[in-house]
Design a protein around this motif. Structure first.
Motif, PDB file in Angstrom:
ATOM      1  N   GLU A  21       0.855  -1.190   0.000  1.00 45.66           N
ATOM      2  CA  GLU A  21       0.000   0.000   0.000  1.00 45.66           C
ATOM      3  C   GLU A  21       0.896   1.247   0.000  1.00 45.66           C
ATOM      4  OE1 GLU A  21      -2.710   0.062   3.266  1.00 45.66           O
ATOM      5  OE2 GLU A  21      -3.671   1.921   2.595  1.00 45.66           O
ATOM      6  N   PRO A  22       0.632   2.215  -0.879  1.00 43.89           N
ATOM      7  CA  PRO A  22       1.492   3.403  -0.903  1.00 43.89           C
ATOM      8  C   PRO A  22       1.684   3.992   0.491  1.00 43.89           C
ATOM      9  CG  PRO A  22      -0.101   3.499  -2.677  1.00 43.89           C
ATOM     10  CD  PRO A  22      -0.463   2.298  -1.850  1.00 43.89           C
ATOM     11  N   ALA A  23       2.941   4.286   0.817  1.00 44.99           N
ATOM     12  CA  ALA A  23       3.261   4.783   2.163  1.00 44.99           C
ATOM     13  C   ALA A  23       4.262   5.932   2.030  1.00 44.99           C
ATOM     14  CB  ALA A  23       3.819   3.628   3.001  1.00 44.99           C
ATOM     15  N   ASP A  47       7.276  -5.725 -11.634  1.00 38.10           N
ATOM     16  CA  ASP A  47       7.159  -6.172 -10.250  1.00 38.10           C
ATOM     17  C   ASP A  47       7.230  -7.699 -10.244  1.00 38.10           C
ATOM     18  OD1 ASP A  47       5.973  -4.443  -7.589  1.00 38.10           O
ATOM     19  OD2 ASP A  47       6.089  -6.628  -7.421  1.00 38.10           O
ATOM     20  N   ILE A  48       7.644  -8.258  -9.108  1.00 32.95           N
ATOM     21  CA  ILE A  48       7.732  -9.716  -8.985  1.00 32.95           C
ATOM     22  C   ILE A  48       6.416 -10.299  -8.470  1.00 32.95           C
ATOM     23  CG2 ILE A  48       8.572  -9.942  -6.591  1.00 32.95           C
ATOM     24  CD1 ILE A  48      10.802 -11.816  -7.894  1.00 32.95           C
ATOM     25  N   ASN A  49       5.558  -9.439  -7.906  1.00 32.98           N
ATOM     26  CA  ASN A  49       4.278  -9.877  -7.332  1.00 32.98           C
ATOM     27  C   ASN A  49       3.180  -9.714  -8.397  1.00 32.98           C
ATOM     28  OD1 ASN A  49       1.862 -10.094  -5.987  1.00 32.98           O
ATOM     29  ND2 ASN A  49       2.413  -8.733  -4.285  1.00 32.98           N
ATOM     30  N   LEU A  51       0.042  -9.869  -8.324  1.00 35.47           N
ATOM     31  CA  LEU A  51      -1.077  -9.021  -7.893  1.00 35.47           C
ATOM     32  C   LEU A  51      -0.725  -7.536  -7.985  1.00 35.47           C
ATOM     33  CD1 LEU A  51      -2.607 -10.879  -4.842  1.00 35.47           C
ATOM     34  CD2 LEU A  51      -3.787 -10.191  -6.943  1.00 35.47           C
ATOM     35  N   ALA A  52       0.562  -7.217  -7.806  1.00 34.45           N
ATOM     36  CA  ALA A  52       0.987  -5.812  -7.933  1.00 34.45           C
ATOM     37  C   ALA A  52       0.819  -5.356  -9.379  1.00 34.45           C
ATOM     38  CB  ALA A  52       2.442  -5.661  -7.479  1.00 34.45           C
ATOM     39  N   GLY A  53       1.042  -6.285 -10.328  1.00 31.80           N
ATOM     40  CA  GLY A  53       0.826  -5.953 -11.736  1.00 31.80           C
ATOM     41  C   GLY A  53      -0.631  -5.630 -12.003  1.00 31.80           C
ATOM     42  N   ILE A  71       5.483  -8.709 -15.210  1.00 33.73           N
ATOM     43  CA  ILE A  71       5.862  -9.503 -14.035  1.00 33.73           C
ATOM     44  C   ILE A  71       7.177 -10.206 -14.330  1.00 33.73           C
ATOM     45  CG2 ILE A  71       5.144 -11.353 -12.453  1.00 33.73           C
ATOM     46  CD1 ILE A  71       3.453  -8.714 -12.481  1.00 33.73           C
ATOM     47  N   THR A  72       8.204  -9.788 -13.636  1.00 35.72           N
ATOM     48  CA  THR A  72       9.528 -10.372 -13.846  1.00 35.72           C
ATOM     49  C   THR A  72      10.407 -10.056 -12.644  1.00 35.72           C
ATOM     50  OG1 THR A  72      11.376 -10.515 -15.427  1.00 35.72           O
ATOM     51  CG2 THR A  72      10.468  -8.332 -15.049  1.00 35.72           C
ATOM     52  N   ASP A  73      11.486 -10.792 -12.508  1.00 34.50           N
ATOM     53  CA  ASP A  73      12.449 -10.516 -11.451  1.00 34.50           C
ATOM     54  C   ASP A  73      13.302  -9.320 -11.899  1.00 34.50           C
ATOM     55  OD1 ASP A  73      14.212 -10.634  -9.329  1.00 34.50           O
ATOM     56  OD2 ASP A  73      15.386 -12.265 -10.190  1.00 34.50           O
ATOM     57  N   LEU A  74      13.192  -8.224 -11.170  1.00 31.17           N
ATOM     58  CA  LEU A  74      13.878  -6.984 -11.531  1.00 31.17           C
ATOM     59  C   LEU A  74      13.548  -6.615 -12.981  1.00 31.17           C
ATOM     60  CD1 LEU A  74      17.238  -7.611  -9.624  1.00 31.17           C
ATOM     61  CD2 LEU A  74      15.235  -6.324  -8.863  1.00 31.17           C
ATOM     62  N   ILE A  75      14.519  -6.692 -13.913  1.00 23.72           N
ATOM     63  CA  ILE A  75      14.190  -6.367 -15.311  1.00 23.72           C
ATOM     64  C   ILE A  75      14.574  -7.517 -16.231  1.00 23.72           C
ATOM     65  CG2 ILE A  75      14.162  -3.842 -15.371  1.00 23.72           C
ATOM     66  CD1 ILE A  75      17.287  -4.650 -16.237  1.00 23.72           C
ATOM     67  N   ASN A  92      11.602   1.712  -6.111  1.00 27.74           N
ATOM     68  CA  ASN A  92      11.323   1.773  -4.678  1.00 27.74           C
ATOM     69  C   ASN A  92      11.454   0.338  -4.195  1.00 27.74           C
ATOM     70  OD1 ASN A  92      10.473   2.123  -2.090  1.00 27.74           O
ATOM     71  ND2 ASN A  92       8.409   2.874  -2.591  1.00 27.74           N
ATOM     72  N   PRO A  93      12.665  -0.078  -3.850  1.00 31.04           N
ATOM     73  CA  PRO A  93      12.928  -1.499  -3.620  1.00 31.04           C
ATOM     74  C   PRO A  93      12.503  -1.934  -2.218  1.00 31.04           C
ATOM     75  CG  PRO A  93      14.909  -0.243  -3.212  1.00 31.04           C
ATOM     76  CD  PRO A  93      13.836   0.765  -3.581  1.00 31.04           C
ATOM     77  N   PRO A  94      12.453  -3.253  -2.011  1.00 31.54           N
ATOM     78  CA  PRO A  94      12.346  -3.714  -0.629  1.00 31.54           C
ATOM     79  C   PRO A  94      13.661  -3.378   0.069  1.00 31.54           C
ATOM     80  CG  PRO A  94      12.605  -5.576  -2.151  1.00 31.54           C
ATOM     81  CD  PRO A  94      12.556  -4.339  -2.982  1.00 31.54           C
ATOM     82  N   GLU A 120      20.028  -6.551  -0.320  1.00 36.22           N
ATOM     83  CA  GLU A 120      20.257  -7.714  -1.184  1.00 36.22           C
ATOM     84  C   GLU A 120      19.540  -7.600  -2.530  1.00 36.22           C
ATOM     85  OE1 GLU A 120      20.453 -11.664   0.494  1.00 36.22           O
ATOM     86  OE2 GLU A 120      20.754 -10.834   2.494  1.00 36.22           O
ATOM     87  N   VAL A 121      18.329  -7.042  -2.544  1.00 35.50           N
ATOM     88  CA  VAL A 121      17.610  -6.905  -3.819  1.00 35.50           C
ATOM     89  C   VAL A 121      18.193  -5.745  -4.609  1.00 35.50           C
ATOM     90  CG1 VAL A 121      15.371  -6.537  -4.920  1.00 35.50           C
ATOM     91  CG2 VAL A 121      15.522  -7.932  -2.837  1.00 35.50           C
ATOM     92  N   MET A 122      18.385  -4.593  -3.947  1.00 35.43           N
ATOM     93  CA  MET A 122      18.916  -3.444  -4.704  1.00 35.43           C
ATOM     94  C   MET A 122      20.339  -3.695  -5.200  1.00 35.43           C
ATOM     95  SD  MET A 122      19.357  -0.268  -2.060  1.00 35.43           S
ATOM     96  CE  MET A 122      18.010  -0.484  -0.907  1.00 35.43           C
TER      97      MET A 122
HETATM   98  C1  SAM Z   1       8.524  -0.910  -1.216  1.00 38.71           C
HETATM   99  S1  SAM Z   1       7.464  -1.736  -2.375  1.00 38.71           S
HETATM  100  C2  SAM Z   1       7.129  -0.398  -3.490  1.00 38.71           C
HETATM  101  C3  SAM Z   1       5.809  -0.557  -4.202  1.00 38.71           C
HETATM  102  C4  SAM Z   1       5.450   0.613  -5.120  1.00 38.71           C
HETATM  103  N1  SAM Z   1       6.352   0.669  -6.258  1.00 38.71           N
HETATM  104  C5  SAM Z   1       5.486   1.906  -4.334  1.00 38.71           C
HETATM  105  O1  SAM Z   1       6.400   2.731  -4.526  1.00 38.71           O
HETATM  106  O2  SAM Z   1       4.567   2.113  -3.508  1.00 38.71           O
HETATM  107  C6  SAM Z   1       8.635  -2.746  -3.274  1.00 38.71           C
HETATM  108  C7  SAM Z   1       8.041  -3.461  -4.509  1.00 38.71           C
HETATM  109  O3  SAM Z   1       9.110  -4.196  -5.150  1.00 38.71           O
HETATM  110  C8  SAM Z   1       8.617  -5.458  -5.587  1.00 38.71           C
HETATM  111  N2  SAM Z   1       9.755  -6.387  -5.704  1.00 38.71           N
HETATM  112  C9  SAM Z   1      10.437  -6.992  -4.704  1.00 38.71           C
HETATM  113  N3  SAM Z   1      11.415  -7.764  -5.191  1.00 38.71           N
HETATM  114  C10 SAM Z   1      11.356  -7.650  -6.559  1.00 38.71           C
HETATM  115  C11 SAM Z   1      12.093  -8.230  -7.640  1.00 38.71           C
HETATM  116  N4  SAM Z   1      13.107  -9.081  -7.423  1.00 38.71           N
HETATM  117  N5  SAM Z   1      11.748  -7.896  -8.904  1.00 38.71           N
HETATM  118  C12 SAM Z   1      10.718  -7.038  -9.142  1.00 38.71           C
HETATM  119  N6  SAM Z   1       9.977  -6.458  -8.159  1.00 38.71           N
HETATM  120  C13 SAM Z   1      10.295  -6.763  -6.885  1.00 38.71           C
HETATM  121  C14 SAM Z   1       7.607  -5.837  -4.493  1.00 38.71           C
HETATM  122  O4  SAM Z   1       6.691  -6.842  -4.914  1.00 38.71           O
HETATM  123  C15 SAM Z   1       6.956  -4.492  -4.187  1.00 38.71           C
HETATM  124  O5  SAM Z   1       5.810  -4.275  -4.979  1.00 38.71           O
END
Ligand code: SAM
Length: 200
Positions: A21-23, A47-49, A51-53, A71-75, A92-94, A120-122
Motif C-alpha cells: 500500500e502506498p506509504a 514487479d515480482i508480485n 497481484l501488484a501488476g 511480471i519479472t524478477d527486476l528487469i 522503490n525497492p524492498p 540484497e535486492v537493490m
Molecule cells: C517498497 S514496495 C514499493 C511498491 C510501489 N512501487 C510503491 O512505490 O509504492 C517494493 C516493490 O518491489 C517489488 N519487488 C520486490 N522484489 C522484486 C524483484 N526481485 N523484482 C521485481 N519487483 C520486486 C515488491 O513486490 C513491491 O511491490
C-alpha cells in the motif's frame, strides 16, 4: 502541484491486500518525481508480485494513464532489449533489513524484505543500471539510512541528512553515474532518502 494519484483500491480490506500500500516512501519518491515532472512520460514498470501488476493496471485505469506492467524478477524479462534505451528508471525497492531467507517471497513480503543491510535486492539491480540508461537517462531509488552502513553512523551522529557520500552513490560513481541525494524525510523510525543518478 500534481494531485496524488487515486489509490483507494489498494489497502488491507480489498482485493489487493497482498500488494504494497502506498506509504511514506512512495510519497517521498512522488515528491522527487514531481520536481522533474516535465521528464515523465508513458511508462512500463515491473514487479515480482503478480497481484501488484494487476493492481497497477487498476491504478492506471482509475487515473486515466497508460501503464503496461510486466511480471519479472527486476528487469530480467526486458533484457537485452532495453540496453541503453531507458530514459527514466524508478526503483522503490524492498529496503528493510531482514533475514536473507525472507527475500524469496513473490507476495506481500517482497515489498519490504531486503535481507542483509536491506541491500540484497537493490544490490542485484544496481550493477544493471549503467547499461540500461540512455545517454540522457535518469535513475531514482528509495533508500533508508541502514542501506548505507558505512555512512549511516556519521550521518546520524552529525545529523547530516544531505551528506552526499553514501555508499550506494559511491558504488554507482565507479560505474560512471553521478548521484545526489535529492530528498530526505524522517517517517516514523525510517530515515528515507531519494537518490537520483545520471550519466556523468
Ligand atoms: C517498497 S514496495 C514499493 C511498491 C510501489 N512501487 C510503491 O512505490 O509504492 C517494493 C516493490 O518491489 C517489488 N519487488 C520486490 N522484489 C522484486 C524483484 N526481485 N523484482 C521485481 N519487483 C520486486 C515488491 O513486490 C513491491 O511491490
Amino acid at each position: 502541484m500534481i494531485p496524488t494519484p487515486c489509490h483507494r483500491h489498494v489497502g488491507p480490506e480489498g482485493p489487493f491486500r497482498e500488494v504494497y500500500e502506498p506509504a511514506e516512501d512512495t510519497f517521498l519518491l512522488l515528491d522527487a518525481l514531481e520536481a522533474d515532472a516535465e521528464e515523465l512520460r508513458r511508462g512500463r514498470c515491473t514487479d515480482i508480485n503478480p497481484l501488484a501488476g494487476l493492481c497497477t493496471v487498476e491504478t492506471a485505469i482509475r487515473n486515466n494513464v497508460d501503464i503496461q506492467p510486466i511480471i519479472t524478477d527486476l528487469i530480467t524479462g526486458l533484457l537485452p532489449r532495453l540496453h541503453g534505451k531507458v530514459d527514466l528508471l524508478l526503483f522503490n525497492p524492498p529496503y528493510v533489513v531482514t533475514p536473507s531467507a525472507e527475500i524469496q517471497s513473490h507476495g506481500i513480503a517482497a515489498a519490504w524484505a531486503g535481507g542483509k543491510n536491506g541491500r540484497e535486492v537493490m544490490d542485484r539491480f544496481i550493477p544493471l543500471v549503467p547499461d540500461l540508461l540512455s545517454a540522457k537517462g535518469l535513475f531514482y531509488i528509495v533508500t533508508i539510512q541502514e542501506n548505507n552502513p558505512a555512512f549511516s553512523f556519521i550521518e546520524h551522529y552529525y545529523n547530516l541528512s544531505f551528506l552526499t557520500a553514501d555508499e550506494i552513490i559511491q558504488i554507482l560513481q565507479k560505474c560512471g553515474l553521478k548521484g545526489t541525494k535529492v530528498l530526505y524525510r524522517q517517517a516514523g523510525r525510517e530515515n528515507l532518502s531519494i537518490l537520483k543518478f545520471c550519466k556523468s
